[in-house]
Design a protein around this motif. Structure first.
Motif, mmCIF file in Angstrom:
data_model
loop_
_atom_site.group_PDB
_atom_site.id
_atom_site.type_symbol
_atom_site.label_atom_id
_atom_site.label_comp_id
_atom_site.label_asym_id
_atom_site.label_seq_id
_atom_site.Cartn_x
_atom_site.Cartn_y
_atom_site.Cartn_z
ATOM 1 N N ALA A 118 -57.599 -50.954 -32.770
ATOM 2 C CA ALA A 118 -58.351 -51.550 -31.664
ATOM 3 C C ALA A 118 -59.675 -52.099 -32.172
ATOM 4 O O ALA A 118 -60.219 -51.626 -33.161
ATOM 5 N N LEU A 119 -60.164 -53.103 -31.462
ATOM 6 C CA LEU A 119 -61.518 -53.606 -31.643
ATOM 7 C C LEU A 119 -62.314 -53.210 -30.410
ATOM 8 O O LEU A 119 -61.839 -53.387 -29.285
ATOM 9 N N PHE A 120 -63.491 -52.680 -30.608
ATOM 10 C CA PHE A 120 -64.417 -52.351 -29.527
ATOM 11 C C PHE A 120 -65.575 -53.326 -29.653
ATOM 12 O O PHE A 120 -66.240 -53.372 -30.689
ATOM 13 N N VAL A 121 -65.809 -54.115 -28.611
ATOM 14 C CA VAL A 121 -66.793 -55.184 -28.690
ATOM 15 C C VAL A 121 -67.744 -55.111 -27.502
ATOM 16 O O VAL A 121 -67.307 -55.128 -26.350
ATOM 17 N N MET A 122 -69.045 -54.987 -27.772
ATOM 18 C CA MET A 122 -70.041 -55.128 -26.727
ATOM 19 C C MET A 122 -70.575 -56.548 -26.838
ATOM 20 O O MET A 122 -71.106 -56.943 -27.881
#
Length: 167
Positions: A118-122
């Motif tokens: 997964a990529l977690f992007v803010m």
């Protein structure tokens, strides 16, 4: 207002492809990335690996891996042990107030398992007309949480509160 998106992939290395797409979107000005982290879980490994995507977030790199810290605290808590568990409980309460719900955390926790990534992007300022075609062609599934005005500050504080090797 920033949002946190999670791009879930059905393979352990899908997030690497997602990272390439995310880099292209940033270069085209389709969104502003405040912080990003990747998680990959090779099926033979006992736990997933979390890494900060520093090349996308040059300004955030000096502040510590805030999203990587949140991923470690909230998603890997069952793997991490009691000491981290206490910090995760306090962090989870703060993040609920910041806009990241228990349902969001539970959904992501259930999806990130051996053999996935997964990529977690803010991010903020996302241009849906540029994002949609990339996401439509991707094998990833998108989960989104809107942060409150306090959300980014809470994530930064969580990142600073962890030891350097916690992410």
């Amino acid at each position: 207002m920033p949002s946190v998106t999670v791009w879930l992939f059905p393979t352990a290395f899908g997030a690497e492809t997602g990272e390439v797409h995310l880099t292209g979107l940033v270069q085209r000005g389709a969104l502003v990335v405040h912080d990003a982290a990747a998680i990959s879980w090779v099926p033979s490994d006992p736990e997933p690996r979390v890494r900060q995507l520093k090349h996308l977030t040059a300004r955030a790199a000096g502040k510590g891996a805030m999203l990587g810290a949140a991923v470690g605290l909230l998603l890997l808590n069952p793997v991490a042990g009691a000491a981290v568990g206490a910090a995760a409980g306090a962090g989870a309460r703060r993040l609920r107030d910041a806009g990241i719900s228990d349902d969001f955390v539970a959904e992501v926790r259930a999806a990130v398992k051996p053999g996935t990534s997964a990529l977690f992007v803010m991010s903020s300022g996302a241009d849906a007309t540029q994002l949609a075609p990339i996401l439509d062609r991707s094998e990833g599934v998108l989960i989104r949480a809107e942060l409150s005005d306090e959300g980014k500050a809470v994530l930064e504080e969580l990142g600073r509160s962890l030891p350097e090797d916690a992410d």
